[in-house]
Scaffold this active site. Structure first.
Site, PDB file in Angstrom:
ATOM      1  N   GLU A 115       0.820  -1.213   0.000  1.00  0.00           N
ATOM      2  CA  GLU A 115       0.000   0.000   0.000  1.00  0.00           C
ATOM      3  C   GLU A 115       0.857   1.267   0.000  1.00  0.00           C
ATOM      4  O   GLU A 115       0.385   2.340   0.392  1.00  0.00           O
ATOM      5  CB  GLU A 115      -0.956   0.001   1.206  1.00  0.00           C
ATOM      6  CG  GLU A 115      -1.902  -1.182   1.290  1.00  0.00           C
ATOM      7  CD  GLU A 115      -2.933  -1.276   0.163  1.00  0.00           C
ATOM      8  OE1 GLU A 115      -2.923  -0.411  -0.742  1.00  0.00           O
ATOM      9  OE2 GLU A 115      -3.721  -2.235   0.176  1.00  0.00           O
ATOM     10  N   HIS A 138      -3.008   1.833   8.654  1.00  0.00           N
ATOM     11  CA  HIS A 138      -4.088   1.080   8.006  1.00  0.00           C
ATOM     12  C   HIS A 138      -4.295  -0.241   8.740  1.00  0.00           C
ATOM     13  O   HIS A 138      -3.329  -0.904   9.114  1.00  0.00           O
ATOM     14  CB  HIS A 138      -3.721   0.815   6.543  1.00  0.00           C
ATOM     15  CG  HIS A 138      -4.601  -0.198   5.879  1.00  0.00           C
ATOM     16  ND1 HIS A 138      -5.952  -0.001   5.724  1.00  0.00           N
ATOM     17  CD2 HIS A 138      -4.340  -1.417   5.338  1.00  0.00           C
ATOM     18  CE1 HIS A 138      -6.476  -1.060   5.112  1.00  0.00           C
ATOM     19  NE2 HIS A 138      -5.512  -1.933   4.873  1.00  0.00           N
ATOM     20  N   HIS A 140      -7.670  -3.484   9.843  1.00  0.00           N
ATOM     21  CA  HIS A 140      -8.935  -4.135   9.482  1.00  0.00           C
ATOM     22  C   HIS A 140      -9.818  -4.345  10.720  1.00  0.00           C
ATOM     23  O   HIS A 140     -10.082  -5.497  11.097  1.00  0.00           O
ATOM     24  CB  HIS A 140      -8.654  -5.497   8.837  1.00  0.00           C
ATOM     25  CG  HIS A 140      -7.795  -5.457   7.607  1.00  0.00           C
ATOM     26  ND1 HIS A 140      -7.206  -6.582   7.073  1.00  0.00           N
ATOM     27  CD2 HIS A 140      -7.443  -4.435   6.785  1.00  0.00           C
ATOM     28  CE1 HIS A 140      -6.522  -6.268   5.985  1.00  0.00           C
ATOM     29  NE2 HIS A 140      -6.630  -4.957   5.789  1.00  0.00           N
ATOM     30  N   HIS A 209     -13.138  -3.756   3.659  1.00  0.00           N
ATOM     31  CA  HIS A 209     -11.698  -4.003   3.758  1.00  0.00           C
ATOM     32  C   HIS A 209     -11.117  -3.478   5.079  1.00  0.00           C
ATOM     33  O   HIS A 209     -10.544  -4.246   5.844  1.00  0.00           O
ATOM     34  CB  HIS A 209     -10.981  -3.364   2.555  1.00  0.00           C
ATOM     35  CG  HIS A 209      -9.498  -3.562   2.569  1.00  0.00           C
ATOM     36  ND1 HIS A 209      -8.766  -3.944   1.463  1.00  0.00           N
ATOM     37  CD2 HIS A 209      -8.579  -3.429   3.561  1.00  0.00           C
ATOM     38  CE1 HIS A 209      -7.485  -4.071   1.789  1.00  0.00           C
ATOM     39  NE2 HIS A 209      -7.349  -3.741   3.059  1.00  0.00           N
TER      40      HIS A 209
HETATM   41  O1  2HA Z   1      -2.017  -6.981   3.717  1.00  0.00           O
HETATM   42  O2  2HA Z   1      -3.811  -4.747   4.625  1.00  0.00           O
HETATM   43  O3  2HA Z   1      -4.444  -3.578   2.347  1.00  0.00           O
HETATM   44  C1  2HA Z   1      -1.808  -5.622   3.814  1.00  0.00           C
HETATM   45  C2  2HA Z   1      -3.101  -4.934   3.681  1.00  0.00           C
HETATM   46  C3  2HA Z   1      -3.448  -4.524   2.329  1.00  0.00           C
HETATM   47 ZN    ZN Z   2      -5.699  -3.895   4.275  1.00  0.00          ZN
END
Ligand code: 2HA
Ligand code: ZN
Length: 270
Positions: A115, A138, A140, A209
């Site tokens: 990313e 970032h 999840h 995502h």
């Molecule tokens: O695996 O989270 O968006 C890395 C991530 C890709």
């Molecule tokens: Zn991701």
């Protein structure tokens, strides 16, 4: 030889990554973090020569010459403390803004996160609106992801719902959140769309995502995501139940006044 752990931001990033892992936000090798280093911290590595070069595939003139700490592709947040030299790298953005030049870390063939475009473009956008900006992260988080399956993907409506889920919401993210429709990850397209939204928002949610959060420090970016995720959790715990009490729009306005925050008033009409 400079030890990567001797740079103060490195142990701070490892601690943040471990907290994110423990909260269930970063399964397997998911997620990525990058921090632009301060002038002061950069001085410790300013004399290092370039080990490898990674083309950015975009012009990052706005951060040319800056040093950036970034997680490697494939690294597990839960393992970062065990192998910081492999999982983390410090790159210098080349003077022409075209390349990331590795000066420390990424041992054993490591490369920056897939990313990288989203990170670099988000840094460029945030620096245009916030001189103190430094961190992009970032992850999840489950409730934010779940919410993108059952809530309209509209910036105003999504922000308004989140604000009503916990009292602190409008105080911590008065600028609201942006939600992008599903797109393939790891591409310049999603990077560009994220960075575009980052001019207005510090939180950008990728439907089905995860989430991007930014801030001037790791704690600030982390705390922002944590607060949004808590609001999403309350939504997911209560959205299927009859709401007999709520935080009203009048209550939101009252909170903004008490805490003197400039919130997106246009998001309340939805
Ligand atoms: O695996 O989270 O968006 C890395 C991530 C890709
Ligand atoms: Zn991701």
């Amino acid at each position: 030889m400079v030890d990567i752990l001797s740079l103060p931001t490195v142990p701070e990033l490892i601690r943040t990554a471990e907290d994110m892992y423990r909260l269930g936000w970063n399964e397997r090798n998911s997620g990525n973090i990058s921090c632009l280093l301060s002038q002061e911290e950069s001085q410790h590595i300013a004399d290092r020569s370039v080990i490898r070069t990674f083309p950015l595939g975009l012009a990052a003139d706005g951060i040319a010459g800056r040093y950036m700490l970034i997680t490697s592709t494939g690294s597990y947040f839960k393992n970062m403390r065990r192998c910081p030299e492999d999982c983390l790298g410090i790159v210098r953005i080349s003077d022409d803004g075209q390349n990331a030049e590795l000066v420390l870390g990424f041992e054993n063939g490591g490369r920056p996160t897939s990313e990288l475009p989203a990170h670099v473009m988000s840094h460029l956008s945030r620096l245009e609106v916030d001189k103190g900006h430094s961190v992009v992260l970032h992850c999840h988080p489950a409730n934010i992801m779940a919410m993108t399956y059952v809530h309209e993907l509209d910036d105003a409506k999504f922000s308004h719902t989140l604000w009503r889920m916990c009292t602190e919401g409008i105080i911590v993210f008065p600028d609201g959140v942006s939600v992008l429709p599903w797109m393939p990850c790891g591409t310049k397209g999603i990077g560009r769309a994220t960075a575009e939204k980052m001019r207005e928002f510090r939180i950008v949610i990728w439907a089905h995502h995860g989430i991007y959060g930014v801030g001037s420090t790791l704690d600030e970016a982390f705390g922002l995501v944590e607060t949004v995720e808590k609001a999403a959790q309350i939504f997911m715990l209560t959205s299927h139940l009859p709401h007999i009490n709520t935080i009203s729009d009048a209550n939101l306005a009252e909170l903004a006044e008490v805490f003197d925050v400039a919130y997106r008033k246009d998001f309340i009409k939805s």
